[in-house]
Design an enzyme around this catalytic site. Structure first.
Site, PDB file in Angstrom:
ATOM      1  N   ASP A  30     -48.887 -56.867 -18.656  1.00  0.00           N
ATOM      2  CA  ASP A  30     -48.183 -58.127 -18.391  1.00  0.00           C
ATOM      3  C   ASP A  30     -46.921 -58.244 -19.244  1.00  0.00           C
ATOM      4  O   ASP A  30     -46.659 -57.392 -20.094  1.00  0.00           O
ATOM      5  CB  ASP A  30     -49.113 -59.316 -18.657  1.00  0.00           C
ATOM      6  CG  ASP A  30     -49.408 -59.510 -20.142  1.00  0.00           C
ATOM      7  OD1 ASP A  30     -49.625 -58.510 -20.855  1.00  0.00           O
ATOM      8  OD2 ASP A  30     -49.415 -60.668 -20.599  1.00  0.00           O
ATOM      9  N   GLU A  33     -47.229 -57.739 -22.832  1.00  0.00           N
ATOM     10  CA  GLU A  33     -47.585 -56.358 -23.223  1.00  0.00           C
ATOM     11  C   GLU A  33     -49.007 -56.244 -23.731  1.00  0.00           C
ATOM     12  O   GLU A  33     -49.299 -55.462 -24.629  1.00  0.00           O
ATOM     13  CB  GLU A  33     -46.604 -55.846 -24.303  1.00  0.00           C
ATOM     14  CG  GLU A  33     -45.202 -56.355 -24.172  1.00  0.00           C
ATOM     15  CD  GLU A  33     -44.188 -55.646 -25.049  1.00  0.00           C
ATOM     16  OE1 GLU A  33     -44.072 -56.031 -26.211  1.00  0.00           O
ATOM     17  OE2 GLU A  33     -43.543 -54.698 -24.563  1.00  0.00           O
TER      18      GLU A  33
HETATM   19  C1  NOJ Z   1     -46.465 -56.444 -29.583  1.00  0.00           C
HETATM   20  C2  NOJ Z   1     -46.166 -57.188 -28.309  1.00  0.00           C
HETATM   21  O1  NOJ Z   1     -44.831 -57.167 -28.069  1.00  0.00           O
HETATM   22  C3  NOJ Z   1     -46.706 -58.590 -28.385  1.00  0.00           C
HETATM   23  O2  NOJ Z   1     -46.434 -59.280 -27.202  1.00  0.00           O
HETATM   24  C4  NOJ Z   1     -48.174 -58.494 -28.607  1.00  0.00           C
HETATM   25  O3  NOJ Z   1     -48.721 -59.787 -28.709  1.00  0.00           O
HETATM   26  C5  NOJ Z   1     -48.493 -57.675 -29.829  1.00  0.00           C
HETATM   27  N1  NOJ Z   1     -47.857 -56.384 -29.771  1.00  0.00           N
HETATM   28  C6  NOJ Z   1     -49.994 -57.523 -30.018  1.00  0.00           C
HETATM   29  O4  NOJ Z   1     -50.525 -56.737 -28.979  1.00  0.00           O
HETATM   30  C1  NOJ Z   2     -42.932 -59.414 -27.438  1.00  0.00           C
HETATM   31  C2  NOJ Z   2     -43.051 -60.191 -26.164  1.00  0.00           C
HETATM   32  O1  NOJ Z   2     -44.411 -60.442 -25.915  1.00  0.00           O
HETATM   33  C3  NOJ Z   2     -42.438 -59.418 -25.015  1.00  0.00           C
HETATM   34  O2  NOJ Z   2     -42.486 -60.218 -23.866  1.00  0.00           O
HETATM   35  C4  NOJ Z   2     -41.017 -59.036 -25.327  1.00  0.00           C
HETATM   36  O3  NOJ Z   2     -40.509 -58.247 -24.284  1.00  0.00           O
HETATM   37  C5  NOJ Z   2     -40.915 -58.293 -26.641  1.00  0.00           C
HETATM   38  N1  NOJ Z   2     -41.580 -59.023 -27.675  1.00  0.00           N
HETATM   39  C6  NOJ Z   2     -39.456 -58.085 -27.057  1.00  0.00           C
HETATM   40  O4  NOJ Z   2     -38.814 -59.315 -27.217  1.00  0.00           O
END
Ligand code: NOJ
Ligand code: NOJ
Length: 418
Positions: A190, A193
């Site tokens: 999603d 991520e």
């Molecule tokens: C990094 C991701 O970008 C973020 O969205 C996520 O919550 C964390 N990893 C933990 O999985």
């Molecule tokens: C974590 C977020 O969850 C994700 O949606 C985003 O693409 C990355 N950070 C980078 O900003």
């Protein structure tokens, strides 16, 4: 005596300056923040050590390291660049915006070639165009879909300007559309991520890409793409119908989970609102005021209102919004881009419903954002749920992009006389 008069006049002038700056109206403060957001967004495109056209998610290189080009963030940022281009009257600035898009197209082609067709769902790249090779939630298939839509919009602008779009742009679009039409039914991670499955957000981006692609392919007389886009759209829509939760009367965020986090029990997620902000096609299909979208947004706001202490501490401000109630990343805080998404949603709702009470709700939500942002206008990724202080990645490009799009929606809503 003369000295005293001068001193007195100076005193009067400085007092009146002070009082005007103290009495800065909400509109003044918003416009100051808007200027800062534009400047900060541009600063994160093509930084010196990157390929021109690369967009860093944030200048932060540790805790967290966001010094990468994420396909999703970058595509959303390029939509903003196209909006800025469309509003701009200065020829040189217009050319600067178009150059960002040309560079972005070039970076896209490098990334596509570096990852290979099956790897188009690669979510993030080093700023020199190589795919990130560490463990990550991949693929993320919203990326190529969002990118196809923004590149098609760019293509159409070049054509309107009487320019001949080059083969690199055409190839980049064809490849992202081809990938999307072949892969939309496959599970992917999603937008946060974290969860692998079928997501409303991702599927809405894919529907939009295929609709944009259908028109574009017709224009290009690309019969193969025209046919496959036209064939897939009804199937995508059948799958999107499956996201309606008839018992809760709102939209499921994920179906058919096959991996990743498994504790998102509420199925509430701002992703469902972002889906409409990013991919609504203006055709009444999951429009902002539709029963399903409206209920999803209301349920979400109610849940966050109770969840975060800062919402109780400052009840005169609109609701600070996070990603989803069960979030644990950095302690599960509200974010700027998600709070701004609710504001933008309310402005769009006001227009569709001809109801100015939603403009007032949206303005209060922006008040919340200004309250937690830096005095200069800076916005990180998150704000602490207990203290309201900024947390995680500083100067998040997507936060600034969201401020700009929310302000654009505000301007459009204000043009209406409800
Ligand atoms: C990094 C991701 O970008 C973020 O969205 C996520 O919550 C964390 N990893 C933990 O999985
Ligand atoms: C974590 C977020 O969850 C994700 O949606 C985003 O693409 C990355 N950070 C980078 O900003």
């Amino acid at each position: 005596m003369k000295g005293l008069v001068i001193w007195f006049v100076q005193l009067l002038v400085s007092v009146s300056f002070l009082s005007t700056s103290l009495a800065d109206t909400f509109d003044d403060r918003l416009s100051h923040h808007l200027d800062f957001a534009k400047k900060s967004l541009l600063a994160n495109i093509s930084p010196e050590d990157a390929l021109p056209g690369a967009v860093i998610a944030s200048p932060s290189r540790s805790n967290p390291d966001y010094y990468y080009h994420w396909v999703r963030d970058a595509s959303l940022v390029m939509q903003v660049i196209l909006d800025l281009y469309a509003e701009e009257t200065d020829y040189l600035l217009q050319q600067m915006y178009l150059q960002y898009l040309r560079d972005f197209t070039h970076v896209t082609r490098i990334q596509q070639l570096n990852s290979g067709f099956q790897g188009y769902g690669e979510p993030k790249y080093y700023v020199d165009g190589r795919a990130y090779e560490g463990p990550w939630g991949r693929p993320q298939n919203d990326g190529p879909a969002l990118r196809a839509s923004v590149l098609i919009r760019f293509f159409n602008i070049l054509k309107q300007n009487g320019e001949m779009p080059d083969s690199e742009l055409i190839q980049a679009i064809e490849q992202d559309l081809e990938f999307t039409q072949q892969n939309w039914a496959n599970p992917s991670f999603d937008l946060w991520e974290e969860v692998k499955g079928d997501h409303f957000y991702t599927r809405m981006t894919q529907r939009k890409a295929l609709l944009d692609g259908e028109k574009w392919a017709k224009d290009m007389q690309n019969n193969h793409l025209l046919q496959v886009c036209a064939e897939q759209i009804p199937a995508v829509e059948v799958s999107l119908e499956g996201f309606k939760d008839y018992s809760k009367r709102n939209i499921y965020v994920t179906l058919n989970r096959v991996g990743g986090l498994d504790y998102k029990h509420s199925q509430l997620d701002i992703a469902n609102v972002l889906a409409i902000l990013h991919s609504y096609n203006g055709d009444d299909y999951y429009s902002p005021s539709s029963f399903w979208v409206f209920n999803s947004a209301m349920d979400l706001e109610q849940s966050f209102r109770q969840l975060y202490p800062i919402n109780e501490q400052y009840p005169h401000l609109g609701t600070a919004i996070g990603r989803y109630p069960e979030d644990k990343y950095y302690g599960g805080n509200p974010w700027f881009l998600t709070t701004l998404a609710l504001a933008e949603y309310y402005y769009k709702l006001a227009v569709e419903m001809h109801d100015r009470t939603f403009v007032e709700k949206a303005d209060k939500t922006l008040e919340r954002v200004l309250f937690h942002a830096g005095p200069d206008g800076s916005m990180a990724e998150q704000m602490n749920l207990y203290t309201g202080f900024m947390e995680s990645a500083r100067d998040l490009t997507w936060s600034y992009a969201s401020f700009i799009t929310a302000m654009r929606a505000r301007k459009l809503a204000k043009q209406h006389n409800f």
